[in-house]
Design a protein around this motif. Structure first.
Motif, short mmCIF file in Angstrom:
data_model
loop_
_atom_site.label_atom_id
_atom_site.label_comp_id
_atom_site.label_asym_id
_atom_site.label_seq_id
_atom_site.Cartn_x
_atom_site.Cartn_y
_atom_site.Cartn_z
N LEU A 71 50.39 47.59 35.02
CA LEU A 71 48.97 47.58 35.41
C LEU A 71 48.71 46.40 36.33
CD1 LEU A 71 47.26 48.01 31.93
CD2 LEU A 71 47.17 49.67 33.77
N THR A 72 47.81 46.61 37.28
CA THR A 72 47.30 45.52 38.10
C THR A 72 45.78 45.56 38.01
OG1 THR A 72 49.19 45.65 39.60
CG2 THR A 72 47.22 44.52 40.42
N ILE A 73 45.19 44.43 37.66
CA ILE A 73 43.74 44.34 37.43
C ILE A 73 43.13 43.42 38.48
CG2 ILE A 73 41.95 43.66 35.79
CD1 ILE A 73 44.21 43.97 33.61
N ASP A 74 42.08 43.88 39.12
CA ASP A 74 41.29 43.05 40.04
C ASP A 74 40.34 42.22 39.18
OD1 ASP A 74 39.53 41.95 41.85
OD2 ASP A 74 38.91 43.85 42.73
N THR A 75 40.67 40.93 39.01
CA THR A 75 39.88 40.09 38.10
C THR A 75 38.44 39.88 38.59
OG1 THR A 75 40.80 38.09 39.11
CG2 THR A 75 41.86 38.91 37.11
N ALA A 76 38.21 40.00 39.89
CA ALA A 76 36.84 39.86 40.41
C ALA A 76 35.95 41.03 40.00
CB ALA A 76 36.85 39.72 41.93
N SER A 77 36.56 42.09 39.47
CA SER A 77 35.77 43.26 39.07
C SER A 77 35.23 43.13 37.65
CB SER A 77 36.61 44.54 39.20
OG SER A 77 37.58 44.63 38.16
N VAL A 78 35.36 41.93 37.05
CA VAL A 78 34.84 41.73 35.70
C VAL A 78 33.34 42.05 35.69
CG1 VAL A 78 34.36 39.23 35.99
CG2 VAL A 78 34.84 40.19 33.71
N ASP A 79 32.91 42.74 34.65
CA ASP A 79 31.53 43.22 34.58
C ASP A 79 31.05 43.13 33.13
OD1 ASP A 79 29.14 44.64 34.56
OD2 ASP A 79 29.96 46.40 35.57
N SER A 80 30.16 42.18 32.86
CA SER A 80 29.60 42.03 31.52
C SER A 80 28.14 42.45 31.48
CB SER A 80 29.75 40.58 31.04
OG SER A 80 28.91 39.73 31.80
N ASN A 81 27.71 43.15 32.53
CA ASN A 81 26.34 43.65 32.63
C ASN A 81 25.31 42.53 32.78
OD1 ASN A 81 24.59 45.86 32.84
ND2 ASN A 81 24.02 45.73 30.67
N HIS A 82 25.76 41.40 33.38
CA HIS A 82 24.86 40.27 33.60
C HIS A 82 25.41 39.49 34.80
CE1 HIS A 82 22.97 36.34 32.89
NE2 HIS A 82 22.02 37.03 32.27
N ALA A 83 24.75 39.57 35.93
CA ALA A 83 25.27 39.02 37.20
C ALA A 83 25.59 37.53 37.12
CB ALA A 83 24.29 39.30 38.33
N GLU A 84 24.73 36.74 36.55
CA GLU A 84 24.98 35.29 36.49
C GLU A 84 26.18 34.98 35.59
OE1 GLU A 84 23.79 32.60 38.24
OE2 GLU A 84 22.98 34.25 39.43
N ARG A 85 26.28 35.68 34.47
CA ARG A 85 27.43 35.46 33.58
C ARG A 85 28.71 35.89 34.28
NH1 ARG A 85 25.96 37.49 28.60
NH2 ARG A 85 26.17 39.59 29.42
N ASP A 86 28.68 37.03 35.01
CA ASP A 86 29.87 37.50 35.72
C ASP A 86 30.30 36.49 36.77
OD1 ASP A 86 29.77 39.72 34.13
OD2 ASP A 86 28.92 41.02 35.67
N LYS A 87 29.35 35.87 37.43
CA LYS A 87 29.66 34.82 38.41
C LYS A 87 30.39 33.67 37.71
CE LYS A 87 27.37 31.83 41.77
NZ LYS A 87 26.07 31.42 42.34
N HIS A 88 29.91 33.29 36.53
CA HIS A 88 30.56 32.22 35.77
C HIS A 88 31.95 32.65 35.29
CE1 HIS A 88 30.38 29.13 32.25
NE2 HIS A 88 31.01 28.64 33.29
#
Length: 189
Positions: A71-88
C-alpha cells in the motif's frame, strides 16, 4: 482422435495447481478504506481517514501464507472532518507531510490462523520511520461481481504507538496510540 486429444488437454489443465491471483485495490469505486481512531485526552474518540491511497495484493486461498500486499498512502489526504485539525495533523507535530508525503506498507509474511483469520506482518514506513507491524486480518469474501470481474475482500486492524514513528507530540497517555482499521476490496487483474 481430435476429440480425445482435446479431452486430454482439458483434463490436464484442470489438475494444474491454482496460482495466486493478482488484485488491484478498488479505491476508484471507493470500496477500500484506511481509517483511524485515537482517544481525545481520554474523554472521547477522534475518528479520521486517509482519502487517497493505492495498492495491490496477490492472493491464493489454498496458499494463504504466500499472499502479499503493498500500500502507498498519501499522508496529506488525512481527513478528520475538521480543517484546522487536519492542518495540524499534516504539520511536523504529527505526519510531517512536507518531508514525508507518503506512507507505505509492504507485507513480509502471512500467518494463517483459524477459519478466515490471519496475521499480516509487514513494514510500515510512516513519518520517515520504518517499523514492523502486525495487522490482525480476516477474509470477508470473494467471488464474481455483477460486472463480470472477480473480487476478494479483507479487513484488518492494528494499533500503532505514535512515538515509534517519531510522532512525539504529547497529548497524554490515553492518546499515545492510534488504532488503524483497513478494509480492502481488490479486483482481480
Amino acid at each position: 482422435m481430435k476429440k480425445l486429444a482435446l479431452a486430454a488437454a482439458l483434463a490436464s489443465m484442470m489438475v494444474l495447481p491454482a496460482k495466486a491471483a493478482d488484485y488491484v485495490i478498488d479505491t476508484q469505486g471507493a470500496h477500500a478504506f484506511i481509517q483511524f481512531k485515537i482517544s481525545h485526552l481520554g474523554y472521547s474518540w477522534l475518528y479520521g481517514r486517509f482519502n487517497t491511497f493505492s495498492g495491490d495484493f496477490s492472493y491464493d486461498a489454498s496458499k494463504l501464507a504466500q499472499s502479499k500486499i503493498q500500500l502507498t498512502i498519501d499522508t496529506a489526504s488525512v481527513d478528520s472532518n475538521h480543517a484546522e485539525r487536519d492542518k495540524h495533523l499534516r504539520s511536523a507535530d504529527f505526519l510531517n507531510v512536507s518531508k514525508h508525503p507518503k506512507a507505505t506498507f509492504v507485507s513480509t509474511k502471512v500467518v494463517p490462523k483459524d477459519g478466515d483469520n490471519f496475521d499480516l506482518h509487514g513494514n510500515l514506513t510512516l513519518n520517515g520511520v520504518t517499523k514492523e507491524v502486525v495487522i490482525a486480518a480476516e477474509k470477508l469474501g470473494e467471488g464474481t461481481d455483477p460486472w463480470g470481474g472477480y473480487r476478494a475482500g479483507f479487513a484488518g486492524t492494528t494499533t500503532l504507538t505514535l512515538k515509534d514513528f517519531a510522532i512525539n507530540t504529547d497529548l497524554g497517555p490515553a492518546s499515545a496510540t492510534v488504532q488503524l482499521d483497513l478494509t480492502v476490496e481488490g479486483i482481480r487483474k
